[in-house]
Design a protein around this motif. Sequence first.
Motif, PDB file in Angstrom:
ATOM      1  N   MET A   1       0.854  -1.174   0.000  1.00  0.00           N
ATOM      2  CA  MET A   1       0.000   0.000   0.000  1.00  0.00           C
ATOM      3  C   MET A   1       0.894   1.229   0.000  1.00  0.00           C
ATOM      4  O   MET A   1       1.921   1.251   0.644  1.00  0.00           O
ATOM      5  CB  MET A   1      -0.907  -0.012   1.228  1.00  0.00           C
ATOM      6  N   SER A   2       0.483   2.247  -0.683  1.00  0.00           N
ATOM      7  CA  SER A   2       1.319   3.438  -0.785  1.00  0.00           C
ATOM      8  C   SER A   2       1.017   4.422   0.332  1.00  0.00           C
ATOM      9  O   SER A   2      -0.041   4.410   0.938  1.00  0.00           O
ATOM     10  CB  SER A   2       1.093   4.113  -2.133  1.00  0.00           C
ATOM     11  N   LEU A   3       1.972   5.267   0.561  1.00  0.00           N
ATOM     12  CA  LEU A   3       1.837   6.348   1.518  1.00  0.00           C
ATOM     13  C   LEU A   3       0.917   7.412   0.954  1.00  0.00           C
ATOM     14  O   LEU A   3       0.884   7.634  -0.248  1.00  0.00           O
ATOM     15  CB  LEU A   3       3.215   6.961   1.761  1.00  0.00           C
ATOM     16  N   GLU A   4       0.208   8.097   1.814  1.00  0.00           N
ATOM     17  CA  GLU A   4      -0.619   9.210   1.370  1.00  0.00           C
ATOM     18  C   GLU A   4      -0.257  10.439   2.197  1.00  0.00           C
ATOM     19  O   GLU A   4      -0.011  10.350   3.379  1.00  0.00           O
ATOM     20  CB  GLU A   4      -2.097   8.881   1.573  1.00  0.00           C
ATOM     21  N   ARG A   5      -0.214  11.571   1.519  1.00  0.00           N
ATOM     22  CA  ARG A   5       0.022  12.832   2.218  1.00  0.00           C
ATOM     23  C   ARG A   5      -1.148  13.744   1.925  1.00  0.00           C
ATOM     24  O   ARG A   5      -1.511  13.959   0.786  1.00  0.00           O
ATOM     25  CB  ARG A   5       1.320  13.484   1.772  1.00  0.00           C
ATOM     26  N   PHE A   6      -1.754  14.232   2.978  1.00  0.00           N
ATOM     27  CA  PHE A   6      -2.916  15.102   2.873  1.00  0.00           C
ATOM     28  C   PHE A   6      -2.571  16.467   3.445  1.00  0.00           C
ATOM     29  O   PHE A   6      -1.570  16.622   4.134  1.00  0.00           O
ATOM     30  CB  PHE A   6      -4.095  14.512   3.659  1.00  0.00           C
ATOM     31  N   ALA A   7      -3.436  17.439   3.202  1.00  0.00           N
ATOM     32  CA  ALA A   7      -3.232  18.775   3.762  1.00  0.00           C
ATOM     33  C   ALA A   7      -3.218  18.715   5.284  1.00  0.00           C
ATOM     34  O   ALA A   7      -2.637  19.560   5.934  1.00  0.00           O
ATOM     35  CB  ALA A   7      -4.326  19.718   3.281  1.00  0.00           C
ATOM     36  N   ASP A   8      -3.853  17.705   5.843  1.00  0.00           N
ATOM     37  CA  ASP A   8      -3.916  17.624   7.296  1.00  0.00           C
ATOM     38  C   ASP A   8      -2.848  16.709   7.900  1.00  0.00           C
ATOM     39  O   ASP A   8      -2.930  16.328   9.045  1.00  0.00           O
ATOM     40  CB  ASP A   8      -5.307  17.194   7.750  1.00  0.00           C
ATOM     41  N   GLY A   9      -1.819  16.330   7.150  1.00  0.00           N
ATOM     42  CA  GLY A   9      -0.731  15.557   7.729  1.00  0.00           C
ATOM     43  C   GLY A   9      -0.185  14.511   6.796  1.00  0.00           C
ATOM     44  O   GLY A   9      -0.440  14.513   5.604  1.00  0.00           O
ATOM     45  N   VAL A  10       0.586  13.589   7.357  1.00  0.00           N
ATOM     46  CA  VAL A  10       1.217  12.508   6.620  1.00  0.00           C
ATOM     47  C   VAL A  10       0.703  11.189   7.186  1.00  0.00           C
ATOM     48  O   VAL A  10       0.751  10.966   8.394  1.00  0.00           O
ATOM     49  CB  VAL A  10       2.759  12.552   6.770  1.00  0.00           C
ATOM     50  N   VAL A  11       0.205  10.316   6.331  1.00  0.00           N
ATOM     51  CA  VAL A  11      -0.258   8.998   6.736  1.00  0.00           C
ATOM     52  C   VAL A  11       0.815   7.991   6.362  1.00  0.00           C
ATOM     53  O   VAL A  11       1.321   7.999   5.242  1.00  0.00           O
ATOM     54  CB  VAL A  11      -1.596   8.638   6.044  1.00  0.00           C
ATOM     55  N   GLY A  12       1.162   7.132   7.297  1.00  0.00           N
ATOM     56  CA  GLY A  12       2.229   6.172   7.068  1.00  0.00           C
ATOM     57  C   GLY A  12       1.846   5.014   6.185  1.00  0.00           C
ATOM     58  O   GLY A  12       0.679   4.769   5.911  1.00  0.00           O
ATOM     59  N   ARG A  13       2.869   4.288   5.761  1.00  0.00           N
ATOM     60  CA  ARG A  13       2.688   3.066   4.980  1.00  0.00           C
ATOM     61  C   ARG A  13       2.291   1.916   5.897  1.00  0.00           C
ATOM     62  O   ARG A  13       2.722   1.855   7.042  1.00  0.00           O
ATOM     63  CB  ARG A  13       4.004   2.676   4.312  1.00  0.00           C
ATOM     64  N   ALA A  30       3.357  18.215  13.400  1.00  0.00           N
ATOM     65  CA  ALA A  30       4.429  17.237  13.590  1.00  0.00           C
ATOM     66  C   ALA A  30       5.205  17.026  12.296  1.00  0.00           C
ATOM     67  O   ALA A  30       6.429  16.888  12.314  1.00  0.00           O
ATOM     68  CB  ALA A  30       3.863  15.918  14.108  1.00  0.00           C
ATOM     69  N   ALA A  31       4.506  17.007  11.154  1.00  0.00           N
ATOM     70  CA  ALA A  31       5.186  16.843   9.860  1.00  0.00           C
ATOM     71  C   ALA A  31       6.136  18.005   9.604  1.00  0.00           C
ATOM     72  O   ALA A  31       7.284  17.805   9.188  1.00  0.00           O
ATOM     73  CB  ALA A  31       4.162  16.726   8.735  1.00  0.00           C
ATOM     74  N   THR A  32       5.693  19.211   9.875  1.00  0.00           N
ATOM     75  CA  THR A  32       6.526  20.401   9.676  1.00  0.00           C
ATOM     76  C   THR A  32       7.757  20.359  10.575  1.00  0.00           C
ATOM     77  O   THR A  32       8.879  20.611  10.129  1.00  0.00           O
ATOM     78  CB  THR A  32       5.707  21.677   9.935  1.00  0.00           C
ATOM     79  N   LEU A  33       7.555  20.023  11.844  1.00  0.00           N
ATOM     80  CA  LEU A  33       8.683  19.933  12.772  1.00  0.00           C
ATOM     81  C   LEU A  33       9.642  18.818  12.361  1.00  0.00           C
ATOM     82  O   LEU A  33      10.863  19.004  12.366  1.00  0.00           O
ATOM     83  CB  LEU A  33       8.187  19.690  14.197  1.00  0.00           C
ATOM     84  N   LEU A  34       9.104  17.675  11.979  1.00  0.00           N
ATOM     85  CA  LEU A  34       9.951  16.556  11.592  1.00  0.00           C
ATOM     86  C   LEU A  34      10.794  16.890  10.358  1.00  0.00           C
ATOM     87  O   LEU A  34      11.965  16.516  10.284  1.00  0.00           O
ATOM     88  CB  LEU A  34       9.095  15.318  11.347  1.00  0.00           C
ATOM     89  N   ASP A 121       1.642  14.030  17.206  1.00  0.00           N
ATOM     90  CA  ASP A 121       1.389  15.464  17.197  1.00  0.00           C
ATOM     91  C   ASP A 121       2.511  16.144  17.974  1.00  0.00           C
ATOM     92  O   ASP A 121       3.380  15.482  18.549  1.00  0.00           O
ATOM     93  CB  ASP A 121       0.020  15.753  17.817  1.00  0.00           C
ATOM     94  N   VAL A 122       2.489  17.455  18.006  1.00  0.00           N
ATOM     95  CA  VAL A 122       3.497  18.214  18.738  1.00  0.00           C
ATOM     96  C   VAL A 122       2.788  19.307  19.531  1.00  0.00           C
ATOM     97  O   VAL A 122       1.808  19.887  19.063  1.00  0.00           O
ATOM     98  CB  VAL A 122       4.570  18.801  17.771  1.00  0.00           C
ATOM     99  N   VAL A 123       3.256  19.538  20.757  1.00  0.00           N
ATOM    100  CA  VAL A 123       2.678  20.552  21.630  1.00  0.00           C
ATOM    101  C   VAL A 123       3.802  21.359  22.274  1.00  0.00           C
ATOM    102  O   VAL A 123       4.935  20.871  22.386  1.00  0.00           O
ATOM    103  CB  VAL A 123       1.780  19.930  22.726  1.00  0.00           C
TER     104      VAL A 123
END
Length: 148
Positions: A1-13, A30-34, A121-123
Amino acid sequence: MSLERFADGVVGRVVIAGETSPRVELSPAAATLLERLWEAHGPLMFHQSGGCCDGSAPMCYPAGEFLTSGADVLLGELDLGRGAAGPDASWTGSEAATRVVPFWMSAEQFAYWRHTHLTVDVVPGRGSGFSVEAPEGVRFLIRSRLLE
């Protein structure tokens, strides 16, 4: 299954044999920080131990600095897309590396959380662990829900 990236984050494989849905994803923050941490430290990895205090938070390490074994389960791979290789990277564009961040969990913790989907997530606030985001004045945390 492929990875998906949405406006609301990154979904893993999906990486666990026999499963059809990803178990882990990144929030947009979290995606931006990572992505920023990858540029500063190079390849990264997550480990969730399930220990007390900050051990129950996902820890982000430079890849290979936390040794995994048969006592750990690979829950997913978070693909940040293409970018520079890491600290002092001088190449970009078509030569740029794909940035994949594996997410590991201790097998003992996975036994408790096997029915959950995790969002990293990040806080604001600093944790007391050795995770690479600590100097940024923020910390990663897990938001969970039951798998669908």
